[in-house]
Design a protein around this motif. Structure first.
Motif, PDB file in Angstrom:
ATOM      1  N   LEU A   1       0.895  -0.987  -0.035  1.00 32.96           N
ATOM      2  CA  LEU A   1      -0.158   0.043   0.259  1.00 32.96           C
ATOM      3  C   LEU A   1       0.708   0.589   0.274  1.00 32.96           C
ATOM      4  N   VAL A   2       0.391   1.873  -1.147  1.00 32.06           N
ATOM      5  CA  VAL A   2       1.426   3.231  -1.143  1.00 32.06           C
ATOM      6  C   VAL A   2       0.298   4.566   0.186  1.00 32.06           C
ATOM      7  N   LEU A   3      -0.468   4.518  -0.193  1.00 36.55           N
ATOM      8  CA  LEU A   3      -1.695   5.413   0.082  1.00 36.55           C
ATOM      9  C   LEU A   3      -3.095   5.522   0.044  1.00 36.55           C
ATOM     10  N   VAL A   4      -3.999   5.415   0.795  1.00 32.79           N
ATOM     11  CA  VAL A   4      -5.614   4.976   1.153  1.00 32.79           C
ATOM     12  C   VAL A   4      -6.188   6.494   1.525  1.00 32.79           C
ATOM     13  N   ILE A   5      -7.513   6.713   1.088  1.00 34.69           N
ATOM     14  CA  ILE A   5      -8.001   7.271   1.329  1.00 34.69           C
ATOM     15  C   ILE A   5      -9.695   6.414   1.983  1.00 34.69           C
ATOM     16  N   THR A   6      -9.549   6.813   2.569  1.00 36.01           N
ATOM     17  CA  THR A   6     -11.285   5.764   4.093  1.00 36.01           C
ATOM     18  C   THR A   6     -11.839   6.741   4.898  1.00 36.01           C
ATOM     19  N   SER A   7     -12.807   6.401   5.356  1.00 31.37           N
ATOM     20  CA  SER A   7     -13.210   7.868   5.911  1.00 31.37           C
ATOM     21  C   SER A   7     -12.853   8.044   6.976  1.00 31.37           C
ATOM     22  N   GLY A   8     -11.706   8.102   7.810  1.00 30.33           N
ATOM     23  CA  GLY A   8     -11.107   8.492   8.831  1.00 30.33           C
ATOM     24  C   GLY A   8     -10.283   9.320   8.199  1.00 30.33           C
ATOM     25  N   GLY A   9     -10.090   9.556   6.924  1.00 25.78           N
ATOM     26  CA  GLY A   9      -8.718  10.760   5.944  1.00 25.78           C
ATOM     27  C   GLY A   9      -8.371   9.661   5.678  1.00 25.78           C
ATOM     28  N   THR A  10      -6.506  10.618   5.118  1.00 26.99           N
ATOM     29  CA  THR A  10      -5.980   9.362   3.962  1.00 26.99           C
ATOM     30  C   THR A  10      -4.665   9.108   4.930  1.00 26.99           C
ATOM     31  N   HIS A  11      -3.959   8.111   4.229  1.00 24.87           N
ATOM     32  CA  HIS A  11      -2.775   7.443   4.880  1.00 24.87           C
ATOM     33  C   HIS A  11      -1.800   6.683   4.072  1.00 24.87           C
ATOM     34  N   TYR A  12      -0.716   7.809   4.803  1.00 24.84           N
ATOM     35  CA  TYR A  12       0.506   7.128   3.457  1.00 24.84           C
ATOM     36  C   TYR A  12       1.271   6.049   4.328  1.00 24.84           C
ATOM     37  N   ALA A  13       2.021   5.255   3.183  1.00 27.77           N
ATOM     38  CA  ALA A  13       3.296   4.855   3.824  1.00 27.77           C
ATOM     39  C   ALA A  13       4.117   6.014   3.919  1.00 27.77           C
ATOM     40  N   ASP A  14       4.740   5.172   4.946  1.00 26.73           N
ATOM     41  CA  ASP A  14       6.195   5.911   5.411  1.00 26.73           C
ATOM     42  C   ASP A  14       7.335   6.228   4.412  1.00 26.73           C
TER      43      ASP A  14
END
Length: 116
Positions: A47-60
């Motif tokens: 996973l590189v990054l993802v948008i969910t209902s909780g926001g955007t999450h990024y790989a370090d």
């Protein structure tokens, strides 16, 4: 059912930028997650990054350099990649998911090569 088509990959020198696109065959606003993954040669898909209902999450490894955006009117999402490094060399895949019912859609991938 939805088809995803990535584009925008190519070869770039370290420090350069690329923007990948993922065009969907229908409206993307109803999905639960929107994500980009990548798979380097000989490695697993990460996973590189993802948008969910909780926001955007990024790989370090991409924080501060990559960003994701969506244009719902065009049924397209994007991956903006800046300050590219040779370690970013991979095939990049877009992914959309719904949770109920459980559906998981992938594009065919677009190759990014970063040279030093």
């Amino acid at each position: 059912q939805v088809q995803l088509v990535e584009s925008g990959g190519g070869s770039v020198q370290a420090g350069g930028s690329l923007r990948l696109s993922c065009a969907a065959s229908r409206n993307i606003s109803s999905f639960d997650t929107w994500a980009w993954y990548r798979q380097a040669p000989g490695k697993q898909r990460d996973l590189v990054l993802v948008i969910t209902s909780g926001g955007t999450h990024y790989a370090d490894s991409v924080k501060g350099r990559f960003d994701i955006s969506r244009d719902n009117a065009k049924n397209t999402m994007y991956l903006q990649m800046n300050s590219l490094k040779p370690a970013d060399t991979a095939v990049y895949y877009c992914n959309l998911k719904t949770f109920n019912p459980r559906r998981d859609y992938w594009g065919q991938g677009t190759r990014v090569t970063v040279s030093s």
